[in-house]
Design a protein around this motif. Structure first.
Motif, short mmCIF file in Angstrom:
data_model
loop_
_atom_site.label_atom_id
_atom_site.label_comp_id
_atom_site.label_asym_id
_atom_site.label_seq_id
_atom_site.Cartn_x
_atom_site.Cartn_y
_atom_site.Cartn_z
N SER A 61 -2.49 -1.85 -8.90
CA SER A 61 -2.21 -0.71 -9.77
C SER A 61 -2.81 -0.91 -11.17
CB SER A 61 -0.70 -0.49 -9.90
OG SER A 61 -0.17 -0.14 -8.63
N ARG A 87 -0.51 4.09 1.07
CA ARG A 87 -0.14 5.13 0.11
C ARG A 87 -1.42 5.56 -0.59
NH1 ARG A 87 3.64 2.52 -4.09
NH2 ARG A 87 1.81 1.21 -4.43
N ASP A 102 -3.92 2.52 -1.09
CA ASP A 102 -3.28 1.21 -1.29
C ASP A 102 -2.57 0.82 0.00
OD1 ASP A 102 -1.77 -0.96 -2.03
OD2 ASP A 102 -0.73 0.03 -3.69
MG LIG Z 1 0.89 -1.13 -7.15
#
Ligand SMILES: [Mg+2]
Ligand SMILES: Nc1nc2c(ncn2[C@@H]2O[C@H](COP(=O)(O)OP(=O)(O)OP(=O)(O)O)[C@@H](O)[C@H]2O)c(=O)[nH]1
Length: 413
Positions: A61, A87, A102
């Motif tokens: 992230s 995701r 991800d």
């Molecule tokens: Mg993450």
């Protein structure tokens, strides 16, 4: 009315469509809400996907955040379930320019990439592998990469080796200038770290396929970690992506990150870009579903209004367009588009006319978005922006739009 046949005629038409677009397009918010849904659906079909593979807390992230300019909260809350094992983060959500997949739970579950491949392979451009430099146990990640490359041997792989300072001597401080250029064995790199990085490279040595495999040591820390700079290695990451990605995809990343010199609009930047790409695509592709460029622009203004907490009235629209809408300004924009347009070499069988039309729709939408931000910001604070401020924002953005458009069309490497 007869359709204009010349490319400049089409460009002028696109401009006057923008210019004469009525306040009703925005005021009729049901229509622009519908247009917003269509823009999003269409953008989703064309947005490139960057597929990230890495264990939990490896720094995925943090990388998305740096690449998009999104905030930590936007990234944190932005991921939505896509398949059982992956995701996806669509950015910006209202008109995605880029998508990040991800893969969850690598190293914890027995991962089979078949379902994720089926869901994203048509649009995936790159595997972005994220591993902590100090973590030698990467078998699950490697297995996934091998399986995916077996199916797509040409897909490039960029391996981000994160958390460098976890292996620095005390007190930790980054080495400047950056000593981790591809393949270099700089003496300044502490021994344990140099060995760990080299070991991870050997893990990928036997990877089959012809696509490049690039390694980028980096350390994306939080400001309160006290390590300067907090985005150590970002330039190296961008350089690797530049090498690995098609120019059209890289141009999207650069445009998302670009500082438009307009602080007011910094937060709305990705929104404006997303809608402008959609507006440009209306003329470039035979899109039947989206009625017209003005509908996309109406949807954009509506979204921007929501962001600034300002509800557009007819008077607002009239005064925004009034500030911008001298015939001279539109002529200036068209002239610009036309001059730039002829310099762009047609690709994918497009005609010069289609390019000029697509470019002017993109650029006018982009300029309008930035001008609207200046207007909305002032309204939000209970004041009014001057015509000069609005025009200036429009002009600066227009020039930027041409650069972005050109960059996205450079011939493939
Ligand atoms: Mg993450
Ligand atoms: N020192 C350092 N910290 C990092 C780095 N990358 C991420 N972090 C920190 O590590 C934590 C986890 O990073 P994320 O980017 O959320 O990792 P992730 O892979 O998305 O994590 P999950 O989504 O939970 O799997 C955060 O507190 C980050 O600030 C890095 O390169 N160096």
């Amino acid at each position: 009315m007869q359709r204009p046949v010349t490319w400049w005629g089409r460009a002028r038409n696109a401009a006057s469509a923008w210019y004469s677009w009525s306040a009703a397009a925005v005021a009729a918010s049901a229509a622009s809400a519908r247009a917003a849904d269509e823009v999003r659906a269409r953008a989703l079909q064309t947005a490139p996907i960057i597929w990230m593979l890495g264990k939990v807390q490896s720094g995925k992230s943090s990388i998305v955040q740096r690449l998009t300019g999104a905030t930590e909260a936007e990234v944190g809350e932005g991921f939505r379930p896509m398949t059982r094992t992956a995701r996806i983060f669509d950015f910006p959500p209202e008109a995605p320019v880029l998508r990040f997949l991800d893969t969850r739970g690598l190293g914890e579950i027995d991962y089979n990439p078949a379902e994720d491949l089926a869901a994203c392979e048509a649009k995936a451009e790159l595997l972005l592998v994220v591993i902590r430099a100090g973590d030698p146990a990467q078998e699950a990640v490697l297995e996934a990469v091998r399986a995916i490359r077996a199916r797509h041997p040409t897909w490039p792989v960029v391996v981000a080796q994160t958390w460098l300072h976890g292996m620095y001597p005390h007190p930790p401080a980054h080495l400047e200038p950056y000593p981790f250029a591809e393949g270099s064995a700089d003496r300044r790199i502490p021994d344990p770290l140099a060995r760990a990085l080299a070991h991870q490279r050997t893990l990928f040595a036997g990877l089959k396929g012809s696509g490049p495999v690039l390694f980028v040591p980096l350390d994306f820390t939080r400001p309160d970690d006290g390590l300067d700079p907090a985005d150590y290695g970002l330039d190296a990451l961008l350089a690797a992506l530049f090498e690995a990605l098609p120019q059209a995809v890289m141009a999207r990343i650069e445009a998302l990150r670009a500082d438009q010199g307009n602080r007011t609009a910094a937060e709305a930047r990705s929104t404006i870009l997303g809608y402008s790409v959609a507006a440009g695509a209306v003329d470039a592709l035979p899109i039947v579903a989206i009625a017209a460029v003005p509908a996309v622009q109406g949807a954009m203004l509506r979204t921007l209004g929501l962001r600034f907490g300002v509800e557009w009235s007819r008077a607002d629209i009239a005064s925004l367009l009034g500030a911008l809408g001298t015939a001279a300004l539109v002529r200036q924009g068209v002239g610009f588009a036309v001059r730039q347009g002829v310099k762009l070499v047609p690709v994918y069988g497009q005609t010069a006319g289609a390019i000029a039309a697509s470019l002017s729709s993109f650029a006018f939408t982009y300029g309008l978005g930035y001008a609207a931000c200046v207007y909305l910001k002032a309204r939000q604070g209970g004041g009014t922006a001057t015509d000069r401020e609005i025009k200036e924002a429009y002009r600066v953005a227009l020039a930027q739009a041409f650069e972005i458009f050109k960059a996205s069309r450079e011939p493939p490497k």
